[in-house]
Design an enzyme around this catalytic site. Structure first.
Site, PDB file in Angstrom:
ATOM      1  N   SER A  74     -31.798   7.641 -36.550  1.00 24.17           N
ATOM      2  CA  SER A  74     -32.583   8.832 -36.100  1.00 24.17           C
ATOM      3  C   SER A  74     -31.887   9.371 -34.852  1.00 24.17           C
ATOM      4  O   SER A  74     -31.903  10.757 -34.789  1.00 24.17           O
ATOM      5  CB  SER A  74     -34.137   8.220 -35.704  1.00 24.17           C
ATOM      6  N   HIS A 133     -35.120   1.581 -41.653  1.00 21.95           N
ATOM      7  CA  HIS A 133     -35.088   1.855 -40.292  1.00 21.95           C
ATOM      8  C   HIS A 133     -36.565   2.115 -39.882  1.00 21.95           C
ATOM      9  O   HIS A 133     -37.179   1.007 -39.955  1.00 21.95           O
ATOM     10  CB  HIS A 133     -34.328   3.250 -40.227  1.00 21.95           C
ATOM     11  N   HIS A 156     -30.950  -6.851 -37.840  1.00 19.61           N
ATOM     12  CA  HIS A 156     -30.634  -5.751 -36.908  1.00 19.61           C
ATOM     13  C   HIS A 156     -29.163  -5.508 -37.012  1.00 19.61           C
ATOM     14  O   HIS A 156     -28.516  -6.340 -37.072  1.00 19.61           O
ATOM     15  CB  HIS A 156     -31.025  -5.864 -35.405  1.00 19.61           C
ATOM     16  N   ARG A 214     -38.519  -5.501 -27.812  1.00 24.77           N
ATOM     17  CA  ARG A 214     -39.741  -4.955 -28.081  1.00 24.77           C
ATOM     18  C   ARG A 214     -40.619  -5.720 -28.693  1.00 24.77           C
ATOM     19  O   ARG A 214     -41.844  -5.416 -28.778  1.00 24.77           O
ATOM     20  CB  ARG A 214     -39.138  -3.628 -28.740  1.00 24.77           C
ATOM     21  N   ASP A 269     -40.096  -3.901 -35.341  1.00 26.57           N
ATOM     22  CA  ASP A 269     -41.090  -3.552 -36.575  1.00 26.57           C
ATOM     23  C   ASP A 269     -42.146  -4.792 -37.048  1.00 26.57           C
ATOM     24  O   ASP A 269     -42.591  -4.892 -37.953  1.00 26.57           O
ATOM     25  CB  ASP A 269     -40.344  -2.733 -37.425  1.00 26.57           C
TER      26      ASP A 269
HETATM   27  N1  AMX Z   1     -33.711  -9.626 -45.331  1.00 28.46           N
HETATM   28  C1  AMX Z   1     -33.113  -9.815 -46.187  1.00 28.46           C
HETATM   29  N2  AMX Z   1     -31.757  -9.499 -45.958  1.00 28.46           N
HETATM   30  C2  AMX Z   1     -31.227  -9.356 -45.041  1.00 28.46           C
HETATM   31  C3  AMX Z   1     -32.064  -9.051 -43.849  1.00 28.46           C
HETATM   32  C4  AMX Z   1     -33.314  -9.303 -44.281  1.00 28.46           C
HETATM   33  N3  AMX Z   1     -34.129  -8.974 -43.083  1.00 28.46           N
HETATM   34  N4  AMX Z   1     -31.391  -8.547 -43.079  1.00 28.46           N
HETATM   35  C5  AMX Z   1     -30.097  -8.335 -43.202  1.00 28.46           C
HETATM   36  N5  AMX Z   1     -29.918  -8.960 -44.879  1.00 28.46           N
HETATM   37  C6  AMX Z   1     -28.736  -8.869 -45.646  1.00 28.46           C
HETATM   38  C7  AMX Z   1     -28.259  -7.462 -45.887  1.00 28.46           C
HETATM   39  O1  AMX Z   1     -28.677  -6.767 -46.741  1.00 28.46           O
HETATM   40  C8  AMX Z   1     -26.872  -7.825 -46.199  1.00 28.46           C
HETATM   41  O2  AMX Z   1     -26.706  -8.255 -47.642  1.00 28.46           O
HETATM   42  P1  AMX Z   1     -25.695  -7.887 -48.514  1.00 28.46           P
HETATM   43  O3  AMX Z   1     -24.418  -8.308 -48.003  1.00 28.46           O
HETATM   44  O4  AMX Z   1     -26.319  -8.435 -49.834  1.00 28.46           O
HETATM   45  O5  AMX Z   1     -25.567  -6.240 -48.530  1.00 28.46           O
HETATM   46  C9  AMX Z   1     -26.401  -8.968 -45.469  1.00 28.46           C
HETATM   47  O6  AMX Z   1     -27.635  -9.551 -44.972  1.00 28.46           O
HETATM   48  C10 AMX Z   1     -25.775  -8.604 -44.221  1.00 28.46           C
HETATM   49  O7  AMX Z   1     -26.570  -7.695 -43.499  1.00 28.46           O
HETATM   50  P2  AMX Z   1     -26.162  -7.683 -41.885  1.00 28.46           P
HETATM   51  O8  AMX Z   1     -24.865  -7.229 -41.580  1.00 28.46           O
HETATM   52  O9  AMX Z   1     -26.945  -9.113 -41.122  1.00 28.46           O
HETATM   53  O10 AMX Z   1     -27.261  -6.380 -41.528  1.00 28.46           O
HETATM   54  P3  AMX Z   1     -26.947  -4.959 -41.410  1.00 28.46           P
HETATM   55  O11 AMX Z   1     -26.409  -4.442 -40.174  1.00 28.46           O
HETATM   56  O12 AMX Z   1     -26.190  -4.466 -42.797  1.00 28.46           O
HETATM   57  O13 AMX Z   1     -28.204  -4.321 -41.799  1.00 28.46           O
HETATM   58  C11 AMX Z   1     -30.980  -4.233 -41.269  1.00 28.46           C
HETATM   59  C12 AMX Z   1     -29.471  -4.341 -40.435  1.00 28.46           C
HETATM   60  C13 AMX Z   1     -31.632  -3.849 -39.938  1.00 28.46           C
HETATM   61  C14 AMX Z   1     -30.848  -2.719 -41.803  1.00 28.46           C
HETATM   62  C15 AMX Z   1     -31.061  -5.413 -41.945  1.00 28.46           C
HETATM   63  O14 AMX Z   1     -31.049  -6.566 -41.161  1.00 28.46           O
HETATM   64  C16 AMX Z   1     -32.367  -5.194 -42.772  1.00 28.46           C
HETATM   65  O15 AMX Z   1     -32.308  -4.697 -43.927  1.00 28.46           O
HETATM   66  N6  AMX Z   1     -33.643  -5.710 -42.147  1.00 28.46           N
HETATM   67  C17 AMX Z   1     -34.870  -5.706 -42.850  1.00 28.46           C
HETATM   68  C18 AMX Z   1     -35.274  -4.177 -42.751  1.00 28.46           C
HETATM   69  C19 AMX Z   1     -35.864  -3.757 -41.187  1.00 28.46           C
HETATM   70  O16 AMX Z   1     -36.413  -4.623 -40.475  1.00 28.46           O
HETATM   71  N7  AMX Z   1     -35.219  -2.853 -40.639  1.00 28.46           N
HETATM   72  C20 AMX Z   1     -35.693  -2.186 -39.260  1.00 28.46           C
HETATM   73  C21 AMX Z   1     -34.781  -2.336 -38.230  1.00 28.46           C
HETATM   74  C22 AMX Z   1     -35.002  -1.941 -36.980  1.00 28.46           C
HETATM   75  C23 AMX Z   1     -35.229  -0.374 -37.249  1.00 28.46           C
HETATM   76  O17 AMX Z   1     -34.227   0.588 -37.246  1.00 28.46           O
HETATM   77  N8  AMX Z   1     -36.446   0.043 -36.892  1.00 28.46           N
END
Ligand code: AMX
Length: 437
Positions: free
Chosen positions: A240, A270, A317, A326, A372
């Site tokens: 964002s 996000h 994250h 937070r 979140d």
């Molecule tokens: N549950 C399951 N798998 C997860 C995970 C979770 N909470 N967090 C990361 N992973 C997975 C990724 O999907 C990725 O899988 P892949 O290699 O098969 O594609 C692997 O672990 C490596 O990811 P990462 O380097 O640890 O995370 P990232 O930087 O690529 O992504 C984020 C960060 C937040 C998108 C990810 O942790 C996620 O999807 N979390 C759940 C959704 C969430 O809570 N989002 C909110 C974030 C805060 C915000 O912006 N409001």
């Protein structure tokens, strides 16, 4: 407004001076990057300056140098309240100095005086199906106001670029002032049969927002003040914030830039994660036929989610590597105001059980909860169970950080963004030739 603008005019040159100082070091190399980062969502590549907040992967976010616990202490509060007023964090981010209680009271009044939403905006919202996701409605509501952009008009009329920031500040103040009214309208239209709740002009920005949403308890208003303070900003690279910067860099006005940002916040990785967390917990409770699953049951449910190739929402994250402060701030609020709440107990059990499971996958870089993982449970406690709406609350708050930053973007005369891209083939050719980009 004159006071705020005059103060900004007096304070901002210091920020420009520092930025101009940095410009003298343009040749200074701050690192190198590899193909993994290019194809991996640009993690770890410093690609922009962003003044309003800075994220430390272990400590969490700081706003102009202040941590969340420090700000909960230092920012002005509402009458007998204990949580900070978000007007204060906006002031801090824009001015780079802590506000006085009077600065905050002036902002409350200023936003109130600009809060009337043109009738055509409500008519536009009324024209979309009621089942339209609240974030889509929010984005449409913001876009419907773009016609009133003073920046776009001034640009059209040939304003000197040294004055861009002035019109941007006007747009930003108008937009922030109206967002609670638009968000409340969407909530009442979508879930409450289109009831209208008049603004309470004696209240602060958050208190009045809570009131217009139909939540009048003192505790809910305090929760809203905390909520709207901690969601404001998370440095510049998140979807964002970066979208606001990117779109604004084309000299798109605040309405165009912020609506684009909200379309990014509406993504489940996000901001939409806050609704996904509650949906996931509700599904778990329904599947397990209990409101308070045991730690063993939760662990098993998490394993199932992972096996199904889904994410555990609220965990992980891109930058953070510890529990999000937070999350902690909200957890402290819950411990104080709702110690016996069952859903909060579920949130706490997930917090105990999820990190080791996520860590054991060996691939998730951050097994800890983000903002979140907690916010929805607070809202449910006060009766706001319409979780599709939660990201709109996040969006109202996020406006304060990204729009304060957008004013600075124009003040510092940042250029249009245009990173270089390569094709897979061209990168492979570089690898073969041992060349760099
Ligand atoms: N549950 C399951 N798998 C997860 C995970 C979770 N909470 N967090 C990361 N992973 C997975 C990724 O999907 C990725 O899988 P892949 O290699 O098969 O594609 C692997 O672990 C490596 O990811 P990462 O380097 O640890 O995370 P990232 O930087 O690529 O992504 C984020 C960060 C937040 C998108 C990810 O942790 C996620 O999807 N979390 C759940 C959704 C969430 O809570 N989002 C909110 C974030 C805060 C915000 O912006 N409001």
């Amino acid at each position: 407004m004159n006071t705020l603008k005059e103060k900004f005019k007096a304070k901002a040159p210091l920020q420009k001076e520092e930025f101009n100082h940095l410009k003298q070091h343009q040749e200074h190399n701050i690192g190198s990057y590899n193909i993994g980062q290019v194809i991996g969502g640009m993690r770890g590549i410093t690609g922009l300056t962003y003044e309003t907040s800075l994220l430390d992967s272990n400590e969490g976010i700081r706003f102009r140098g202040y941590s969340i616990p420090e700000l909960r202490d230092a920012l002005p509060k509402y009458k007998d309240g204990t949580e900070p007023l978000p007007e204060g964090i906006f002031y801090l981010m824009l001015m780079n100095e802590l506000p006085t209680a009077q600065d905050v009271a002036d902002l409350t009044q200023e936003w109130l005086s600009r809060s009337t939403v043109p009738a055509h905006v409500y008519a536009t919202l009324d024209s979309v199906p009621i089942a339209t996701h609240p974030m889509t409605q929010f984005s449409i509501g913001i876009m419907a106001m773009q016609n009133d952009s003073l920046f776009a008009k001034a640009y059209h009329d040939g304003v000197n670029k040294s004055e861009y920031w002035d019109y941007m500040l006007e747009d930003v103040m108008n937009l922030i002032a109206k967002l609670p009214n638009i968000a409340a309208y969407i909530y009442n239209r979508t879930y409450k049969g289109g009831r209208t709740i008049e603004a309470d002009t004696t209240l602060d920005w958050s208190g009045n927002f809570a009131h217009m949403l139909g939540y009048d308890s003192a505790d809910f208003k305090e929760m809203m003040r905390l909520y709207l303070t901690i969601h404001v900003d998370h440095e510049g690279g998140n979807v964002s914030a970066h979208t606001t910067r990117l779109v604004g860099s084309a000299l798109s006005d605040a309405y165009l830039s912020f609506a684009a940002a909200m379309n990014g916040l509406a993504g489940p990785l996000h901001g939409l994660a806050n609704q996904e967390v509650i949906r996931w917990i509700f599904d778990m409770q329904a599947d397990l036929k209990t409101d308070l699953p045991s730690e063993e049951q939760i662990a098993e449910y998490i394993q199932t989610t992972l096996k199904e190739g889904r994410v555990v929402p609220g965990y992980g994250h891109a930058v953070l590597r510890k529990t999000d402060p937070r999350f902690t701030a909200q957890n402290e609020f819950a411990a104080k105001h709702m110690p016996d709440d069952v859903l909060i107990q579920v949130v706490n059990r997930i917090y105990k059980v999820a990190p080791p499971i996520l860590e054991n996958t060996g691939k998730i870089k951050n097994p800890w909860p983000n903002v979140d993982a907690h916010s929805g449970a607070l809202l449910v406690h006060y009766g706001m169970k319409e979780y599709d709406f939660y990201t709109v609350l996040f969006g109202v708050s996020r406006a304060l950080g990204v729009l304060a930053s957008l004013v600075l973007d124009r003040y510092l005369a940042l250029p249009i963004e245009r990173p270089k891209s390569e094709t897979t083939k061209s990168l492979l050719q570089m690898v073969e030739a041992g060349a760099t980009a």
